[in-house]
Design a protein around this motif. Structure first.
Motif, mmCIF file in Angstrom:
data_model
loop_
_atom_site.group_PDB
_atom_site.id
_atom_site.type_symbol
_atom_site.label_atom_id
_atom_site.label_comp_id
_atom_site.label_asym_id
_atom_site.label_seq_id
_atom_site.Cartn_x
_atom_site.Cartn_y
_atom_site.Cartn_z
ATOM 1 N N ARG A 1 115.161 9.854 97.361
ATOM 2 C CA ARG A 1 114.584 11.011 98.051
ATOM 3 C C ARG A 1 113.383 11.561 97.279
ATOM 4 O O ARG A 1 112.361 11.931 97.871
ATOM 5 C CB ARG A 1 115.644 12.088 98.233
ATOM 6 C CG ARG A 1 115.185 13.231 99.131
ATOM 7 C CD ARG A 1 116.306 14.236 99.352
ATOM 8 N NE ARG A 1 115.879 15.289 100.248
ATOM 9 C CZ ARG A 1 115.975 15.251 101.572
ATOM 10 N NH1 ARG A 1 116.510 14.176 102.150
ATOM 11 N NH2 ARG A 1 115.550 16.249 102.322
ATOM 12 N N LYS A 2 113.499 11.605 95.961
ATOM 13 C CA LYS A 2 112.382 12.078 95.143
ATOM 14 C C LYS A 2 111.164 11.176 95.319
ATOM 15 O O LYS A 2 110.038 11.660 95.503
ATOM 16 C CB LYS A 2 112.802 12.107 93.678
ATOM 17 C CG LYS A 2 111.704 12.547 92.727
ATOM 18 C CD LYS A 2 112.192 12.538 91.280
ATOM 19 C CE LYS A 2 111.078 12.915 90.316
ATOM 20 N NZ LYS A 2 111.537 12.865 88.901
ATOM 21 N N THR B 1 109.683 11.474 98.908
ATOM 22 C CA THR B 1 109.019 12.772 99.054
ATOM 23 C C THR B 1 107.621 12.705 98.448
ATOM 24 O O THR B 1 106.646 13.178 99.041
ATOM 25 C CB THR B 1 109.836 13.877 98.382
ATOM 26 O OG1 THR B 1 111.119 13.968 99.017
ATOM 27 C CG2 THR B 1 109.136 15.222 98.491
ATOM 28 N N ASP B 2 107.528 12.080 97.277
ATOM 29 C CA ASP B 2 106.230 11.930 96.612
ATOM 30 C C ASP B 2 105.264 11.102 97.453
ATOM 31 O O ASP B 2 104.050 11.312 97.401
ATOM 32 C CB ASP B 2 106.408 11.279 95.244
ATOM 33 C CG ASP B 2 107.116 12.180 94.239
ATOM 34 O OD1 ASP B 2 107.182 13.399 94.489
ATOM 35 O OD2 ASP B 2 107.614 11.652 93.218
ATOM 36 N N GLY C 1 105.246 11.097 100.721
ATOM 37 C CA GLY C 1 105.018 11.757 101.993
ATOM 38 C C GLY C 1 105.792 11.185 103.155
ATOM 39 O O GLY C 1 105.396 11.358 104.316
ATOM 40 N N VAL D 1 109.341 11.577 103.558
ATOM 41 C CA VAL D 1 110.700 12.108 103.632
ATOM 42 C C VAL D 1 111.075 12.532 105.051
ATOM 43 O O VAL D 1 112.240 12.460 105.449
ATOM 44 C CB VAL D 1 110.882 13.259 102.628
ATOM 45 C CG1 VAL D 1 110.106 14.492 103.053
ATOM 46 C CG2 VAL D 1 112.350 13.571 102.443
ATOM 47 N N SER D 2 110.104 12.954 105.871
ATOM 48 C CA SER D 2 110.409 13.417 107.226
ATOM 49 C C SER D 2 110.812 12.279 108.154
ATOM 50 O O SER D 2 111.366 12.518 109.234
ATOM 51 C CB SER D 2 109.205 14.166 107.812
ATOM 52 O OG SER D 2 108.086 13.303 107.935
ATOM 53 N N TRP E 1 119.033 10.617 105.247
ATOM 54 C CA TRP E 1 119.742 10.287 104.015
ATOM 55 C C TRP E 1 121.235 10.466 104.223
ATOM 56 O O TRP E 1 121.686 11.553 104.588
ATOM 57 C CB TRP E 1 119.264 11.182 102.876
ATOM 58 C CG TRP E 1 117.772 11.178 102.732
ATOM 59 C CD1 TRP E 1 116.883 11.969 103.406
ATOM 60 C CD2 TRP E 1 116.995 10.323 101.894
ATOM 61 N NE1 TRP E 1 115.603 11.665 103.037
ATOM 62 C CE2 TRP E 1 115.639 10.665 102.099
ATOM 63 C CE3 TRP E 1 117.330 9.325 100.980
ATOM 64 C CZ2 TRP E 1 114.613 10.026 101.430
ATOM 65 C CZ3 TRP E 1 116.295 8.700 100.318
ATOM 66 C CH2 TRP E 1 114.965 9.035 100.531
#
Length: 227
Positions: free
Chosen positions: A81-82, A85-86, A88, A90-91, A95
């Motif tokens: 997830r980290k 997210t970095d 871009g 994650v949307s 999970w």
């Protein structure tokens, strides 16, 4: 198993690069290239770890699909997830902490289900294959990327020497955990060969199952379709 991956989660990507000399990235691209995906599809990646296959599937769907990343290990999910997210993404990712032997999804939910370098760590491999077949839509694909049996006899002793002597030492230096990488090497040797695993996928109800060896059989891609 949770202890093993809790121990290596933070250095998982680095260790994959070191152990395979970066070749695992090429193997993963070759695997996802075999999926017949379209924009808007929804895919499942089991033992999704830090998201390598999820990223590749998302790109293959031209950024217009969804990937459910499922892993039994919370530490690995947190790292994935980290990372995503970095990047871009994650949307576009769902999970889920779940067990491959009892997936928390309805029948016929996904266009494809994948697992990369994770199925050998499942206690009951056949049950996981049955579950992957169950959650894939008719006409969808099940893809397994996993270490396999070296197909060229003279390479086997070289590969064994590298695996049993060098890899655990790299694990000790990088993660301070020799035992986890000793286990990972041993799990590779215990995994079924290419033909046996093909038969296991067929036993799960998949058809047109085929495999392609990678790097002389160090790894293999198995793909089957659901009727």
């Amino acid at each position: 198993m949770r202890r093993v991956f809790d121990s290596v989660a933070e250095k998982y990507d680095l260790m994959n690069d070191l152990m395979s000399l970066g070749i695992h990235r090429l193997w993963k691209r070759q695997a996802i290239a075999k999926l017949k995906l379209q924009p808007g599809d929804h895919c499942l990646d089991l033992a999704g770890g830090t998201g390598d296959l999820a990223i590749l599937m998302h790109k293959k769907m031209e950024g217009q699909g969804r990937v459910t990343l499922c892993d039994i290990n919370l530490s690995m999910l947190k790292q994935g997830r980290k990372r995503l997210t970095d990047e871009g993404m994650v949307s576009s990712i769902d999970w889920v902490c779940g067990n491959a032997e009892k997936l928390p999804f309805p029948d016929n939910s996904f266009q494809a289900a994948t697992i990369g370098f994770g199925i050998r760590n499942v206690t009951r491999i056949q049950r996981a294959l049955d579950e992957m077949q169950r959650v894939v839509k008719p006409g969808g694909q099940v893809l397994v990327l996993e270490f396999s049996k070296v197909a060229i006899p003279f390479l086997r002793p070289i590969y064994d020497t590298y695996s049993f002597n060098l890899l655990p030492e790299i694990g000790q230096i990088v993660t301070k955990d020799r035992d986890s990488y000793q286990y990972l090497v041993e799990s590779i040797r215990q995994f079924p060969d290419q033909e046996t695993f093909k038969e296991m996928m067929e036993s799960a109800g998949l058809y047109r199952v085929r495999y392609d060896n990678l790097s002389a059989g160090i790894a293999a891609i198995h793909v089957g379709f659901k009727v």
